[in-house]
Design a protein around this motif. Structure first.
Motif, PDB file in Angstrom:
ATOM      1  N   LEU A 266      -7.721  44.915  -0.896  1.00 50.84           N
ATOM      2  CA  LEU A 266      -7.000  43.196  -0.308  1.00 50.84           C
ATOM      3  C   LEU A 266      -5.185  43.920  -0.460  1.00 50.84           C
ATOM      4  N   PRO A 267      -5.031  44.524   0.226  1.00 52.07           N
ATOM      5  CA  PRO A 267      -3.511  44.856   0.930  1.00 52.07           C
ATOM      6  C   PRO A 267      -2.605  42.987   0.395  1.00 52.07           C
ATOM      7  N   GLN A 268      -1.367  43.821   0.328  1.00 50.18           N
ATOM      8  CA  GLN A 268      -0.581  42.172  -0.109  1.00 50.18           C
ATOM      9  C   GLN A 268       0.389  42.657  -0.104  1.00 50.18           C
ATOM     10  N   PHE A 269       1.457  41.961   0.560  1.00 50.91           N
ATOM     11  CA  PHE A 269       2.897  41.813   0.591  1.00 50.91           C
ATOM     12  C   PHE A 269       4.210  40.852  -0.169  1.00 50.91           C
ATOM     13  N   THR A 270       4.936  41.007  -0.806  1.00 53.37           N
ATOM     14  CA  THR A 270       5.637  39.998  -0.983  1.00 53.37           C
ATOM     15  C   THR A 270       7.099  39.982  -0.557  1.00 53.37           C
ATOM     16  N   CYS A 271       7.815  38.852  -0.292  1.00 51.90           N
ATOM     17  CA  CYS A 271       9.479  39.080   0.367  1.00 51.90           C
ATOM     18  C   CYS A 271       9.722  37.602  -0.201  1.00 51.90           C
ATOM     19  N   PRO A 272      10.983  37.875  -0.567  1.00 51.52           N
ATOM     20  CA  PRO A 272      12.103  36.869  -0.929  1.00 51.52           C
ATOM     21  C   PRO A 272      11.876  35.508  -0.029  1.00 51.52           C
ATOM     22  N   GLU A 273      12.299  34.139  -0.312  1.00 54.28           N
ATOM     23  CA  GLU A 273      12.304  32.912   0.008  1.00 54.28           C
ATOM     24  C   GLU A 273      13.637  33.532   1.281  1.00 54.28           C
ATOM     25  N   MET A 274      13.532  32.769   2.329  1.00 48.52           N
ATOM     26  CA  MET A 274      14.776  32.897   3.329  1.00 48.52           C
ATOM     27  C   MET A 274      15.946  31.991   3.038  1.00 48.52           C
ATOM     28  N   GLU A 275      17.172  33.094   3.048  1.00 44.74           N
ATOM     29  CA  GLU A 275      18.204  32.311   2.604  1.00 44.74           C
ATOM     30  C   GLU A 275      17.808  31.271   3.977  1.00 44.74           C
ATOM     31  N   VAL A 276      19.958  30.064   3.696  1.00 43.86           N
ATOM     32  CA  VAL A 276      20.191  29.263   4.347  1.00 43.86           C
ATOM     33  C   VAL A 276      20.196  30.021   5.690  1.00 43.86           C
ATOM     34  N   GLY A 277      20.535  31.261   6.230  1.00 46.79           N
ATOM     35  CA  GLY A 277      21.280  31.665   7.215  1.00 46.79           C
ATOM     36  C   GLY A 277      19.768  32.050   8.316  1.00 46.79           C
ATOM     37  N   TYR A 278      18.814  32.127   7.167  1.00 51.11           N
ATOM     38  CA  TYR A 278      17.181  32.452   8.393  1.00 51.11           C
ATOM     39  C   TYR A 278      16.138  31.145   7.907  1.00 51.11           C
ATOM     40  N   ARG A 279      16.628  30.400   7.903  1.00 49.30           N
ATOM     41  CA  ARG A 279      15.449  28.899   7.320  1.00 49.30           C
ATOM     42  C   ARG A 279      15.325  28.317   9.040  1.00 49.30           C
ATOM     43  N   SER A 280      16.181  28.123   9.393  1.00 51.04           N
ATOM     44  CA  SER A 280      15.427  27.902  11.034  1.00 51.04           C
ATOM     45  C   SER A 280      14.173  28.598  11.433  1.00 51.04           C
ATOM     46  N   GLN A 281      13.440  28.299  11.906  1.00 54.44           N
ATOM     47  CA  GLN A 281      11.892  28.649  12.678  1.00 54.44           C
ATOM     48  C   GLN A 281      13.757  29.674  14.270  1.00 54.44           C
ATOM     49  N   GLU A 282      14.058  29.430  14.509  1.00 56.87           N
ATOM     50  CA  GLU A 282      14.738  30.582  15.680  1.00 56.87           C
ATOM     51  C   GLU A 282      14.971  31.397  14.493  1.00 56.87           C
ATOM     52  N   GLU A 283      16.234  31.116  14.014  1.00 56.30           N
ATOM     53  CA  GLU A 283      16.952  32.272  12.629  1.00 56.30           C
ATOM     54  C   GLU A 283      15.532  33.370  11.968  1.00 56.30           C
ATOM     55  N   ARG A 284      14.393  32.714  12.006  1.00 53.14           N
ATOM     56  CA  ARG A 284      13.316  33.687  11.522  1.00 53.14           C
ATOM     57  C   ARG A 284      12.814  34.488  12.570  1.00 53.14           C
ATOM     58  N   ILE A 285      11.985  33.875  14.301  1.00 55.55           N
ATOM     59  CA  ILE A 285      11.721  34.812  14.629  1.00 55.55           C
ATOM     60  C   ILE A 285      12.978  35.918  15.522  1.00 55.55           C
ATOM     61  N   ARG A 286      14.019  35.697  14.762  1.00 55.52           N
ATOM     62  CA  ARG A 286      15.203  36.518  15.430  1.00 55.52           C
ATOM     63  C   ARG A 286      15.260  37.131  14.875  1.00 55.52           C
ATOM     64  N   LEU A 287      15.076  37.440  13.404  1.00 51.22           N
ATOM     65  CA  LEU A 287      14.707  38.523  11.955  1.00 51.22           C
ATOM     66  C   LEU A 287      13.502  39.845  12.145  1.00 51.22           C
ATOM     67  N   LEU A 288      12.657  38.599  12.392  1.00 54.18           N
ATOM     68  CA  LEU A 288      10.859  39.617  12.232  1.00 54.18           C
ATOM     69  C   LEU A 288      11.119  40.334  13.747  1.00 54.18           C
ATOM     70  N   ASP A 289      12.194  40.148  14.575  1.00 60.06           N
ATOM     71  CA  ASP A 289      12.230  40.647  15.961  1.00 60.06           C
ATOM     72  C   ASP A 289      12.413  41.902  16.202  1.00 60.06           C
ATOM     73  N   PRO A 290      13.473  42.388  15.320  1.00 57.60           N
ATOM     74  CA  PRO A 290      14.117  43.769  14.815  1.00 57.60           C
ATOM     75  C   PRO A 290      12.846  44.155  14.062  1.00 57.60           C
ATOM     76  N   TYR A 291      12.864  43.129  12.752  1.00 54.16           N
ATOM     77  CA  TYR A 291      11.201  44.048  11.170  1.00 54.16           C
ATOM     78  C   TYR A 291      10.246  44.836  12.861  1.00 54.16           C
ATOM     79  N   ARG A 292       9.872  44.578  13.957  1.00 56.58           N
ATOM     80  CA  ARG A 292       8.784  44.016  14.066  1.00 56.58           C
ATOM     81  C   ARG A 292       9.159  45.840  15.010  1.00 56.58           C
ATOM     82  N   ASN A 293       9.721  45.863  15.557  1.00 54.05           N
ATOM     83  CA  ASN A 293      10.738  46.798  16.749  1.00 54.05           C
ATOM     84  C   ASN A 293      11.027  48.366  15.438  1.00 54.05           C
ATOM     85  N   MET A 294      10.856  48.363  14.302  1.00 56.60           N
ATOM     86  CA  MET A 294      11.402  49.611  13.355  1.00 56.60           C
ATOM     87  C   MET A 294       9.793  49.016  12.995  1.00 56.60           C
TER      88      MET A 294
END
Length: 396
Positions: A266-294
């Motif tokens: 069962l493949p799993q992953f972990t990540c920390p809770e988002m900090e203040v600068g990435y807690r809004s939906q828009e900021e989460r999407i903005r961070l995930l976009d470069p993650y996807r690109n990489m």
């Protein structure tokens, strides 16, 4: 057959699955392959409600059939899936996120689930805040038909869309990557109303097993109450990057690859809770976009990479893949490549130390077959799961 269309601002991707054609129009930096995988998730969500065999049979009889008639009322499920794929990295990583929990507590919860069984019960899940807490399965589940993260994502999404607060749900659900032509019957109930954060999901192959499975839930509730087990989940400590003491780190995604056999189960992953600068939906999407690109560049079929260092205006990002893990990390701006790798080495040591808390380290199993020397009253029924249309073997 047209596969994709590219313009200056948009990418249009097509996916045909049998009689159904799916189309994605995107203005993001996602690759054609990533967009097609998202369309595949949408297709699988539809299959989870209807089964692939039913869809094919309908269109064999009537090629002009309007499928919306069968999907009426499921708009919330599909919309919810599209929304969550924008901001949840589990789809990109093809992995599930577990609730951080001491291994002793997780083992105790799994042991309770193992004891509350009935014939034809195949999987038992405990979920908290859309994170997997524990999963146990029937021993006869075949290796080549084991549970896949994509099926769990669809199950989680269906539960989110149901939005019930109390009581219990008994519904058919197909897990497309387990078997795309057959239904399980899912018993879903929250164990902590009115908060409704801890959810129990029991999957059976017997559509008439509602009362037997509900009795399993009653036994689980009694065991939880006697051990005050819900408090273990309620008191769990989610973690932030500040808890790790890694300089300049803002966020990361970590997925083990070939550390232990359970990660392949069962493949799993972990990540920390988002900090203040990435807690809004828009900021989460903005961070995930470069993650996807990489992620797309790292796993490119034509030119795969091992390491990517990218310095942007608001953050510095690094992707690192080895035979043992893949890591995507976000740092403050101006962090050098050498410094970022050095800090990630510290992070890897912390993850190794916390592995038993961050991941489900083994998948407990149970048997619904009668044990030698035990009477039928010990289990409620002495019959093994049969091979009828509702039996486990028909699914496999």
């Amino acid at each position: 057959m047209i596969q994709s269309i590219f313009s200056d601002e948009h990418t249009v991707v097509f996916l045909q699955k049998g009689p159904l054609v799916f189309v994605s129009v995107s203005a993001t930096r996602q690759s054609e392959q990533q967009l097609r995988r998202e369309l595949l998730h949408v297709y699988h969500q539809i299959v989870s409600m209807l089964t692939q065999a039913s869809i094919n049979r309908i269109f064999e009889r009537r090629k002009n059939f309007d499928l919306r008639r069968l999907l009426f009322g499921s708009e919330k499920v599909l919309d919810g899936l599209l929304d969550v794929m924008d901001s949840d990295p589990s789809f990109m990583l093809s992995a599930v996120q577990c609730l951080p929990l001491p291994s002793s507590s997780r083992d105790a919860l799994s042991h309770i689930l193992q004891k509350a069984i009935t014939p034809d019960l195949v999987f038992s899940f405990l979920i908290a805040n859309n994170r997997l807490v524990s999963v146990v399965q029937e021993k006869t589940v075949l290796e080549d038909a084991r549970l896949k993260p994509s099926d769990l994502h669809l199950l989680f999404n269906l539960i989110r869309a149901s939005a019930f607060q109390a009581g219990e749900i008994w519904m058919p659900i197909c897990l497309p990557l387990f078997n795309h032509d057959c239904y399980f019957y899912a018993y879903v109930a929250y164990l902590d109303p009115p908060e409704c954060t801890v959810c129990l999901v029991l999957l059976s192959t017997d559509k008439e097993a509602f009362y037997a499975v509900a009795e399993c839930k009653r036994k689980i509730e009694e065991a939880f109450a006697s051990q005050n087990a819900l408090q273990w989940v309620a008191n769990t400590q989610l973690y932030y990057v500040d808890d790790i003491s890694v300089a300049n780190l803002r966020h990361f995604l970590y997925k083990p690859s070939k550390v232990l056999d359970h990660h392949r189960q069962l493949p799993q992953f972990t990540c920390p809770e988002m900090e203040v600068g990435y807690r809004s939906q828009e900021e989460r999407i903005r961070l995930l976009d470069p993650y996807r690109n990489m992620h797309n560049r790292i796993h490119s079929t034509s030119r795969p990479l091992k390491l990517i260092y990218h310095s942007a205006g608001k953050e510095t990002l690094l992707a690192w893949v080895t035979s043992k893990f893949e890591m995507f990390a976000c740092f403050t701006p101006l962090v050098t490549k050498k410094s970022a790798i050095s800090e990630l080495t510290k992070l890897l040591r912390w993850i190794k130390k916390e592995e038993d808390r961050l991941f489900i380290c083994h998948l407990p199993k149970y048997s619904t077959a009668p044990q030698p020397g035990r009477s039928s009253t010990d289990r409620g029924s002495s019959a093994r799961p049969n091979t009828s249309d509702t039996g486990l073997l028909s699914l496999l």
